[in-house]
Design an enzyme around this catalytic site. Structure first.
Site, PDB file in Angstrom:
ATOM      1  N   LYS A 179       0.809  -1.218   0.000  1.00 26.24           N
ATOM      2  CA  LYS A 179       0.000   0.000   0.000  1.00 26.24           C
ATOM      3  C   LYS A 179       0.842   1.267   0.000  1.00 26.24           C
ATOM      4  CE  LYS A 179      -2.364  -0.594   3.786  1.00 26.24           C
ATOM      5  NZ  LYS A 179      -1.640  -1.744   4.337  1.00 26.24           N
ATOM      6  N   GLU A 348       2.304 -11.028  17.931  1.00 22.42           N
ATOM      7  CA  GLU A 348       2.580 -10.824  19.343  1.00 22.42           C
ATOM      8  C   GLU A 348       2.417 -12.096  20.171  1.00 22.42           C
ATOM      9  OE1 GLU A 348       0.582  -7.435  20.948  1.00 22.42           O
ATOM     10  OE2 GLU A 348       1.452  -6.047  19.484  1.00 22.42           O
TER      11      GLU A 348
END
Length: 466
Positions: A179, A348
């Site tokens: 992007k 995470e």
């Protein structure tokens, strides 16, 4: 008390509270004896003829040259401001006051289009940015490192980060978001074209916040790094607003002490964090913002495969070569990755959990105590809600509860014990970035020249640079 005076008093209090006198004397002696002269003309002050606000150019040479696209106009009055980085490190109220003056003005840095153009001529770029003169010891030369840099904007900050960690024996993978702007992509491609041992990931992701695409971006780089001819020992992942707090020499010395173990956060999840992987998440558009992110559904997930106990931590790591090779071939790792695809922020928990799997290289046993962000040396992040309790107050500003560091934190950052830190922003405090780069360079020179082992200075006459 005026705003400037309040700011200066805050900086002085910061230095008084967190710099013991004995340590101050010792470090002052060290800087006087061993450290290079530290007086830099860092910035040009440009005052428009028709205005009163000063505009500070972070990159005076490039901003006023023909080597960038958005060249600054000659209608500015050029003045210079000298910044003494040693005085900043020693918490001089006078020098810190200068940084506050800069922060009150209009700080102008190079745009992505500028970096695209300045990197289009490799010989000129490498010479002007100093890539062709690197001090390296024998110990570093035989202990190469790998880096995965997942980035998406602000090309000049990416280049600064790369410049601070660059060593010709290391290997660097850059993954940019699909992007990203065309100018940012072009700038990254130019960096890879110009700088030896820097390359763009062979597979690029459309990265979404807290989505598995962020984890996949690192995995793509890790896969490419395993195919490299460079026999690296450890891999470290960074983002575009990370900067090092250690010289390469110091980093290698620290990594050797790990003896093959991995360094990363790994903690038991709180009840709130358990919901990130107990329920399926679906990618949805973010209201009033561009992009997408995962949102929780009411659908419960099956337990993790292979009885993996899920731990949580950070997306950032220091991993051994053997561990990364295991991850790339392991059925356990691949099935756990597939299971994580519809969780929230799997980066995470993926690494924090896999490092606990019995028998993995550099294993962190189940019985081992939790490793928090302050115990792991990988990456220092200062959260606003933990300031004063766990670390001193931020002297820059905050963005989404994260401190963007100010110059008065230079000493604390370098002495805290971590290897990298986040976040830095040239539009918030360009002096800190300049002085941190200088200090890292000084430390590299000090340690390399101190070692009795042979060392090398790479320059453009060496075969390495072709």
């Amino acid at each position: 008390m005026c705003e400037r005076e309040r700011g200066r008093e805050r900086e002085r209090m910061f230095c008084r509270c967190f710099t013991p006198k004995s340590q101050l004397k010792r470090l002052l002696l060290l800087s006087m004896t061993f450290v290079l002269p530290c007086l830099l003309k860092l910035f040009h002050s440009h005052r428009m003829v028709t205005g009163t606000q000063k505009t500070w150019l972070v990159e005076p040479f490039w901003s006023t040259s023909q080597f960038v696209r958005n060249r600054k106009s000659g209608k500015y009055l050029h003045l210079q401001l000298e910044i003494n980085c040693t005085a900043i490190y020693e918490c001089s109220s006078v020098e810190v006051g200068k940084t506050l003056e800069i922060r009150k003005g209009n700080i102008v840095d190079l745009e992505d289009e500028d970096v695209e153009l300045m990197t289009s001529d490799c010989a000129q770029f490498l010479s002007q940015r100093g890539y062709q003169s690197t001090l390296v010891s024998e110990a570093e030369k035989v202990y190469p490192l790998a880096f995965s840099m997942v980035v998406h904007k602000d090309a000049i900050m990416v280049e600064r980060s790369l410049k601070m960690i660059y060593m010709p024996q290391n290997i660097y993978c850059i993954h940019y978001d699909q992007k990203s702007s065309s100018s940012f992509k072009a700038a990254m491609n130019n960096l890879a074209k110009c700088i030896p041992n820097v390359f763009i990931a062979s597979k690029l992701e459309l990265v979404h916040y807290a989505h598995i695409s962020r984890l996949q971006a690192d995995l793509n780089c890790l896969s490419d790094l395993l195919q490299s001819s460079v026999q690296w020992k450890y891999v470290i992942n960074l983002c575009g607003q990370d900067l090092p707090l250690r010289s390469n020499f110091e980093l290698v010395s620290e990594l050797k002490k790990l003896s093959g173990r991995n360094m990363l956060e790994s903690m038991k999840p709180s009840d709130i964090k358990k919901e990130r992987f107990m329920y399926r998440h679906e990618l949805q558009d973010i209201a009033n913002e561009e992009g997408r992110m995962p949102f929780k559904t009411n659908v419960l997930k099956e337990p993790a495969p292979h009885n993996i106990k899920v731990f949580t931590g950070s997306a950032y790591f220091v991993l051994s070569y053997d561990f990364v090779k295991y991850i790339s071939h392991s059925t356990v790792a691949k099935e756990f990755l597939a299971w994580s695809a519809d969780t929230y922020s799997p980066d995470e928990h993926f690494w924090a959990s896999m490092v606990r799997v019995p028998g993995v290289p550099g294993e962190l046993s189940m019985s081992h105590a939790e490793v928090t962000d302050l115990q792991s040396k990988v990456r220092l992040v200062k959260w606003s809600y933990l300031e004063e309790a766990l670390y001193p107050a931020c002297t820059g500003t905050h963005r989404r509860s994260v401190c963007i560091y100010g110059s008065a934190e230079l000493r604390w950052l370098l002495n805290d014990g971590h290897w990298f830190a986040n976040k830095f922003d040239s539009k918030v405090d360009p002096v800190l970035i300049k002085c941190l780069e200088l200090k890292i360079r000084e430390r590299q020179k000090y340690w390399v020249e101190l070692t009795p082992q042979k060392f090398y200075i790479y320059n453009q006459s060496e075969n390495f640079w072709g």
